[in-house]
Design a protein around this motif. Structure first.
Motif, mmCIF file in Angstrom:
data_model
loop_
_atom_site.group_PDB
_atom_site.id
_atom_site.type_symbol
_atom_site.label_atom_id
_atom_site.label_comp_id
_atom_site.label_asym_id
_atom_site.label_seq_id
_atom_site.Cartn_x
_atom_site.Cartn_y
_atom_site.Cartn_z
ATOM 1 N N UNK A 77 83.318 34.523 25.470
ATOM 2 C CA UNK A 77 82.359 35.412 26.132
ATOM 3 C C UNK A 77 81.872 34.670 27.376
ATOM 4 N N UNK A 78 81.448 35.379 28.434
ATOM 5 C CA UNK A 78 80.968 34.694 29.636
ATOM 6 C C UNK A 78 79.825 33.739 29.301
ATOM 7 N N UNK A 79 79.852 32.559 29.884
ATOM 8 C CA UNK A 79 78.796 31.574 29.671
ATOM 9 C C UNK A 79 78.386 30.973 31.012
ATOM 10 N N UNK A 80 77.280 30.221 30.998
ATOM 11 C CA UNK A 80 76.657 29.765 32.242
ATOM 12 C C UNK A 80 76.759 28.248 32.365
ATOM 13 N N UNK A 81 77.092 27.791 33.585
ATOM 14 C CA UNK A 81 77.075 26.367 33.910
ATOM 15 C C UNK A 81 76.283 26.162 35.200
ATOM 16 N N UNK A 82 75.788 24.962 35.374
ATOM 17 C CA UNK A 82 75.090 24.591 36.602
ATOM 18 C C UNK A 82 76.048 23.777 37.473
ATOM 19 N N UNK B 251 74.501 25.350 30.799
ATOM 20 C CA UNK B 251 73.192 26.004 30.787
ATOM 21 C C UNK B 251 73.183 27.051 29.668
ATOM 22 N N UNK B 252 73.217 26.583 28.412
ATOM 23 C CA UNK B 252 73.213 27.500 27.280
ATOM 24 C C UNK B 252 71.859 28.174 27.102
ATOM 25 N N UNK B 253 70.869 27.705 27.869
ATOM 26 C CA UNK B 253 69.548 28.332 27.832
ATOM 27 C C UNK B 253 69.461 29.524 28.776
ATOM 28 N N UNK C 174 73.243 28.240 39.296
ATOM 29 C CA UNK C 174 73.775 28.592 37.982
ATOM 30 C C UNK C 174 74.791 29.711 38.159
ATOM 31 N N UNK C 175 75.971 29.541 37.573
ATOM 32 C CA UNK C 175 77.048 30.522 37.734
ATOM 33 C C UNK C 175 77.634 30.890 36.379
ATOM 34 N N UNK C 176 78.296 32.035 36.353
ATOM 35 C CA UNK C 176 78.886 32.568 35.122
ATOM 36 C C UNK C 176 80.369 32.213 35.082
#
Length: 240
Positions: free
Chosen positions: A201-206, A226-228, A118-120
């Motif tokens: 805003x920074x968000x997360x993806x797999x 990965x919004x969780x 998971x990365x930002x």
């Protein structure tokens, strides 16, 4: 490779570098022996030549050794388990009767160790062609333009700039430009991106990647949002 770079093209300090960063020359194939071209012999026959070579002086040196060849199912599974356990890059599978082709072929297949992390996402990079917001056709004349629900061409990102957390700080680890469907690109652009490479805003993806090289992800591919997950959950230790 990163460790080898410290030794490449060195003129001074070679002896000290050999002590602190030792290297081993590994024989995995042989193409010419005693002036005879043996590339058209099978891999099995070339290994026999290396065995003969092993009895001679060069391979008896401490900094040289022959690569181990695994042939049974048990040996192969053991090697793969070690590769995964030690987080090495992967293994090379070769057809035992194949000649040396000198190029990519179905007789030599590389199996790489992939990992999911998971990365930002911190920024985005503009795309070209169908990603640019202009009408675009493929080489066979098919319309491949990415459009909105009204059929209007829209600009979407070419790649996402990614980072992870290390010691409480965000550290950039490269870009992800592959694995996205047109729908992924539309949705991410609309929901998370601002003009000029910025994000709301920074968000997360797999992503799936072959690990890090020179502190950048290798061949990273998008898997899903990965919004969780929060950015602070994306630690560098995923790669360790």
């Amino acid at each position: 490779f990163n460790m080898m770079q410290r030794r490449m093209n060195r003129v001074e300090g070679i002896e000290q570098e050999a002590e602190t960063n030792p290297a081993m020359f590994v024989f995995f194939d042989i193409l010419v022996y005693n002036g005879k071209d043996i590339k058209n012999q099978s891999y099995q026959e070339r290994q026999k030549v290396i065995t003969q070579f092993n009895r001679e002086s060069l391979l008896s040196r401490p900094a040289c050794r022959r690569l181990l060849v695994m042939t049974t199912a048990e040996e192969k599974q053991s090697l793969w388990d070690q590769t995964i356990g030690k987080k090495r890059e992967g293994v090379m599978a070769k057809h035992i009767k194949s000649p040396y082709a000198g190029r990519r072929s179905d007789s030599w297949i590389k199996f790489k160790r992939k990992q999911t992390v998971d990365v930002i996402v911190t920024e985005w990079i503009r795309g070209t062609g169908k990603l640019s917001g202009k009408e675009t056709e493929s080489i066979i004349g098919t319309d491949i333009t990415i459009r909105d629900e009204n059929g209007t061409p829209i600009e979407v990102f070419g790649a996402l700039v990614c980072a992870v957390m290390k010691n409480g700080k965000m550290v950039e680890i490269g870009n992800v430009g592959g694995g996205f469907s047109n729908e992924d690109r539309r949705n991410i652009t609309r929901q998370f991106l601002k003009p000029e490479g910025a994000v709301r805003m920074p968000f997360v993806i797999e992503v799936e990647t072959y690990g890090l090289a020179a502190r950048k992800m290798r061949m990273a591919q998008f898997l899903r949002m990965r919004e969780d997950k929060a950015p602070q959950d994306c630690e560098m230790k995923q790669f360790e």
